[in-house]
Design a protein around this motif. Structure first.
Motif, mmCIF file in Angstrom:
data_model
loop_
_atom_site.group_PDB
_atom_site.id
_atom_site.type_symbol
_atom_site.label_atom_id
_atom_site.label_comp_id
_atom_site.label_asym_id
_atom_site.label_seq_id
_atom_site.Cartn_x
_atom_site.Cartn_y
_atom_site.Cartn_z
ATOM 1 N N CYS A 505 0.849 -1.201 -0.031
ATOM 2 C CA CYS A 505 -0.001 0.130 -0.141
ATOM 3 C C CYS A 505 0.863 1.193 0.091
ATOM 4 O O CYS A 505 0.254 2.359 -0.449
ATOM 5 N N ARG A 544 -6.195 -0.231 5.060
ATOM 6 C CA ARG A 544 -6.725 1.232 5.133
ATOM 7 C C ARG A 544 -5.909 2.188 5.755
ATOM 8 O O ARG A 544 -5.716 3.396 5.450
ATOM 9 N N ALA A 545 -5.252 1.913 6.865
ATOM 10 C CA ALA A 545 -4.267 2.784 7.462
ATOM 11 C C ALA A 545 -3.200 3.093 6.603
ATOM 12 O O ALA A 545 -2.946 4.543 6.587
ATOM 13 N N LYS A 547 -3.113 3.061 3.149
ATOM 14 C CA LYS A 547 -3.420 3.681 1.994
ATOM 15 C C LYS A 547 -3.673 5.240 2.563
ATOM 16 O O LYS A 547 -3.495 5.998 1.734
ATOM 17 N N GLU A 548 -4.305 5.418 3.534
ATOM 18 C CA GLU A 548 -4.413 6.951 4.027
ATOM 19 C C GLU A 548 -2.988 7.565 4.218
ATOM 20 O O GLU A 548 -2.975 8.579 3.934
ATOM 21 N N SER A 551 -1.732 8.526 0.984
ATOM 22 C CA SER A 551 -2.309 9.756 0.590
ATOM 23 C C SER A 551 -1.546 11.286 0.977
ATOM 24 O O SER A 551 -1.337 12.093 0.444
ATOM 25 N N ARG A 552 -1.307 11.133 2.206
ATOM 26 C CA ARG A 552 -0.725 11.924 3.135
ATOM 27 C C ARG A 552 0.585 12.287 2.641
ATOM 28 O O ARG A 552 1.416 13.469 2.425
ATOM 29 N N ASP A 603 -1.665 18.518 5.596
ATOM 30 C CA ASP A 603 -2.722 17.616 6.565
ATOM 31 C C ASP A 603 -2.392 17.782 8.052
ATOM 32 O O ASP A 603 -1.262 17.240 8.218
ATOM 33 N N HIS A 605 -3.125 16.075 10.663
ATOM 34 C CA HIS A 605 -3.207 14.851 11.224
ATOM 35 C C HIS A 605 -1.974 13.993 11.117
ATOM 36 O O HIS A 605 -1.635 13.249 11.682
ATOM 37 N N VAL A 609 -1.579 7.486 11.557
ATOM 38 C CA VAL A 609 -3.060 6.930 10.950
ATOM 39 C C VAL A 609 -3.449 5.829 11.861
ATOM 40 O O VAL A 609 -2.766 4.869 11.935
ATOM 41 N N GLY A 611 -6.263 3.100 11.415
ATOM 42 C CA GLY A 611 -7.342 2.816 10.356
ATOM 43 C C GLY A 611 -8.099 1.430 10.944
ATOM 44 O O GLY A 611 -7.820 0.708 11.414
#
Length: 774
Positions: A505, A544-545, A547-548, A551-552, A603, A605, A609, A611
């Protein structure tokens, strides 16, 4: 960078420490001033406890139930209607209900000294009739294990379909009574815990070999009446779990209570005799089944009555309802059965609690169903695989809801079976049987087909068990990846497979990824490692974690490259744009150490992450499998040799095929143990008769065949990458496959054995009985 993501046969990261002696198990931990605990246990199966005599000189080192102030009983309650609730005191009060039940806790500087103290304690009791046989336990007038119960049954459950019309008109009727022996879960590392009280943090810290640290924390909080904030559970390396380390039991409760009061660390390490006789029982089932079919073996109706010997108490957290509710729900498996009825009872006996072992009822129901299929085939004169093919759900019917509403997501069960038949060489085996063996042994071929329902997220009454599995992921200031999951690894290689998913990911080398597991203080809450759920739930949460996080990272990388974020890719340890690239280390350094180099709209955050993930269906994803084996049976000695063994498995998309193979090999070894060796017998007084590994036989390398594994990969539509669980499947099929092979070999002698393990004694007894009947 060579692919290290999904599908790579990556060597396990954790094996470096295991193979070089750096694994850290509970017995490896040392703390200053640590003392050891041994327990006084019940010598009888059923009795009134009338007194405990403790010599004055050791009274301060011995603790009994009345000393455990503020501690409540263990209550494992099923939401299913009619469930009778047992209360299990951490130390016995009033009544003794199984051999090995805890009576007193003894403390000393060493385990040997603690055992010497335990030997000085005298237990006074009035013995009662022991309830040992699960069928007789249900009869009127049987002694009650729990005086407030109406009868010795925790729960009766089932599926009540209309079978009468089909049964009346069926041309083929086959009835069998089947048994699976009581077994003992036997991981290399027994259970063990170290408890200490941190006076500065006012926190109980429990180090333990457990499959689910967060659930242990919740259970301890309830029994000790201590807020969860004041409990930390740390599980380092676990030397095998199989369900045995998925409980909260009296030993860790007593140890925790003691640590909160004594001011120094205290330890209990289970020895093998305790494990065998007092704690780790499983899989004792009885079935009375009638199957109805047409002349071609097509099933018309199926009628079953089952009993599960659940022992004396309902074990926390899964309860004594888990196996009986599973039996009636999963007995039909991947077969199309038009009419079905099954009644199941969880029976209370004077044995230690039955626990959910690898597969949780599936090995037993697979054994029962597959022996019935072979019995039908013999009666109508067909090859057993032909009868199976006539009844298996087809690939074009997927997704498929079977008679008990089990939802099969994907798979091709007929093709699994056809592949197994081809690889085992059916025609050659039949020709070999016709020729006969020069040594006089009889050759037999057996098979089994089944579904392993994996990664389900519902309780027995259909309610959601877990909202989401969560994983925390963070890019560190030097560009490495820190992944923390609440699930625990018990040998399934999660440190590697979760790293592979993270690499897939976010494009980082797995050597720069550290996966941390098993510490309630460092990870999100998890319901733990059970039900072959790790790669689906924790794997999905990791994806999920990450992939987020990717993106960051892409946004920061694009800012550093002064390009649009849509034009960059996150791969190979960096962010790549049209005219250049930056490494993850560069990005992390800029974010943490040189933020003035970045625009102000990054961002907030950051590069951390949490997720969450759950499959799109919570009823589980189904891994299909077919096992086939060839055996040679010596009719003079009763010995069975496995000559060939084939497994064909469909676990969806394989994250790491090498690890999957390892899971299948290990599970198959356990299944062969159940088929031929493992049995915990009891005498009429409820005394366990296999108290050492000289009596309780486990399969070793000499007993294991060269298991040949073949894969199909049918993706699940409900999971992140199409993956399915695979942790239990290897253990499910062997009991049925081996038993069918032995019965195939002995068919010419008029012998059919309907009980496992199939020991030499059982084979010789059955042959002698057949000779007398002839």
């Amino acid at each position: 960078m060579a692919s290290q993501g999904i599908g790579a046969r990556l060597r396990r990261k954790e094996d470096d420490r295991f193979l070089n002696g750096r694994g850290q198990y509970i017995a490896d931990l040392r703390f200053p001033r640590m003392r050891d605990v041994a327990f006084v246990r019940s010598p009888v199966a059923h009795a009134r406890l009338t007194g405990i005599k403790i010599p004055d000189q050791v009274r301060a080192q011995v603790f009994i139930a009345s000393d455990l102030t503020g501690v409540t009983a263990i209550r494992a309650v099923s939401p299913l209607p009619g469930f009778q609730i047992s209360e299990q005191p951490p130390l016995a009060t009033g009544k003794l209900r199984h051999v090995g039940e805890l009576i007193a806790m003894c403390l000393a500087d060493t385990r040997a000294e603690a055992e010497d103290i335990a030997a000085q304690v005298t237990v006074e009791y009035e013995e009662l009739p022991a309830v040992v046989d699960m069928l007789k336990a249900q009869e009127p007038g049987a002694a009650l294990v729990h005086d407030h119960f109406k009868r010795n049954v925790f729960l009766e459950t089932g599926f009540d379909g209309p079978i009468e019309a089909a049964a009346r008109n069926a041309p083929v009727k086959v009835t069998r009574e089947l048994r699976t022996a009581r077994q003992v879960m036997s991981p290399i590392e027994c259970r063990g815990f170290i408890a200490l009280w941190d006076s500065r943090l006012e926190q109980l810290i429990l180090h333990g070999a457990t499959q689910f640290p967060h659930v242990v924390r919740t259970g301890l909080s309830q029994v000790l009446q201590l807020p969860e904030l004041q409990i930390r559970v740390i599980s380092s390396d676990v030397g095998g779990g199989f369900g045995y380390k998925a409980i909260v039991a009296g030993e860790e409760i007593c140890l925790s209570w003691l640590a909160m009061r004594c001011g120094y660390p205290v330890r209990w390490l289970e020895d093998r005799r305790e494990q065998l006789t007092a704690n780790a029982n499983c899989r004792e089932h009885h079935y009375a089944i009638t199957a109805y079919a047409d002349e071609n073996g097509k099933l018309l109706a199926f009628d079953a009555r089952a009993a599960v010997d659940s022992g004396a108490y309902s074990a926390y957290p899964f309860t004594s309802a888990i196996e009986p509710s599973q039996v009636s729900a999963i007995l039909p498996g991947p077969y199309e059965i038009p009419a079905y009825r099954c009644k199941t009872a969880a029976v209370v006996t004077n044995k230690c609690p039955q626990l959910p072992y690898r597969g949780v009822a599936r090995p037993n129901v697979c054994y029962a169903m597959e022996l019935m299929i072979d019995a039908i085939a013999r009666q109508i004169g067909k090859e057993p695989h032909e009868v199976r093919l006539a009844n298996l759900v087809r690939a074009d019917q997927m997704p498929f809801n079977n008679i008990t509403d089990k939802h099969f997501d994907s798979g091709d069960y007929p093709q699994l079976l056809r592949t197994a038949v081809e690889e085992i060489g059916l025609a050659k085996v039949r020709a070999r049987q016709m020729r006969g063996e020069s040594d006089g042994r009889l050759i037999g071929l057996g098979m089994s087909v089944f579904s392993e329902q994996t990664a389900h997220g519902t309780t027995a009454d259909g309610k959601r068990r877990a909202l989401y599995e969560q994983v925390f992921a963070r890019i560190t200031p030097d560009g490495r990846l820190d992944v923390r999951a609440g699930i625990q690894s018990i040998g399934q290689g999660l440190e590697t497979t979760l790293a592979q998913i993270a690499s897939e990911c976010i494009g980082i080398d797995t050597g720069k990824i550290q996966v941390k597991l098993g510490d309630t203080e460092l990870s999100p809450y998890s319901s733990g490692a059970w039900g072959s759920r790790g790669i689906v739930w924790a794997g999905g949460a990791t994806a999920r974690a990450c992939k987020e996080l990717a993106s960051r990272v892409a946004a920061i990388g694009a800012a550093m490259l002064q390009t649009d974020v849509k034009s960059v890719q996150v791969r190979d340890g960096g962010v790549f744009g049209p005219h250049g690239s930056v490494t993850l280390a560069d990005i992390a350094r800029a974010f943490y150490l040189a933020p003035s180099d970045l625009p102000g709209d990054i961002d907030p955050h950051g590069l951390e992450v949490t997720g969450g993930y759950a499959p799109s269906r919570l009823t589980g994803v189904h891994t299909g499998s077919a096992h086939a084996t060839v055996v040679a049976v010596d009719t003079e000695t009763g010995g069975v040799e496995i000559l060939d063994y084939v497994v064909v498995e469909d676990a969806g998309v394989l994250i790491n095929p090498m690890i999957v193979d390892g899971q299948i090999h290990g599970g198959t070894a356990q299944g062969i143990g159940a088929a031929l060796f493992e049995e915990m017998p009891f005498d009429a007084q409820g005394q366990p008769l296999a108290s050492t590994l000289a009596d309780y036989l486990l399969p070793g390398s000499a007993e294991m065949p060269d298991v040949r594994v073949f894969h199909m990969e049918t993706p699940s539509p409900y999971t992140e990458f199409g993956q399915k669980g695979v942790g239990e499947g290897g253990a499910i099929g062997p009991g049925a496959a081996v038993a069918n092979a032995v019965n195939d070999a002995l068919q010419s002698l008029g012998v059919e054995i309907c009980e496992i393990p199939i020991t030499p004694r059982r084979i010789l007894t059955a042959i002698a009985k057949a000779k007398r009947a002839a």
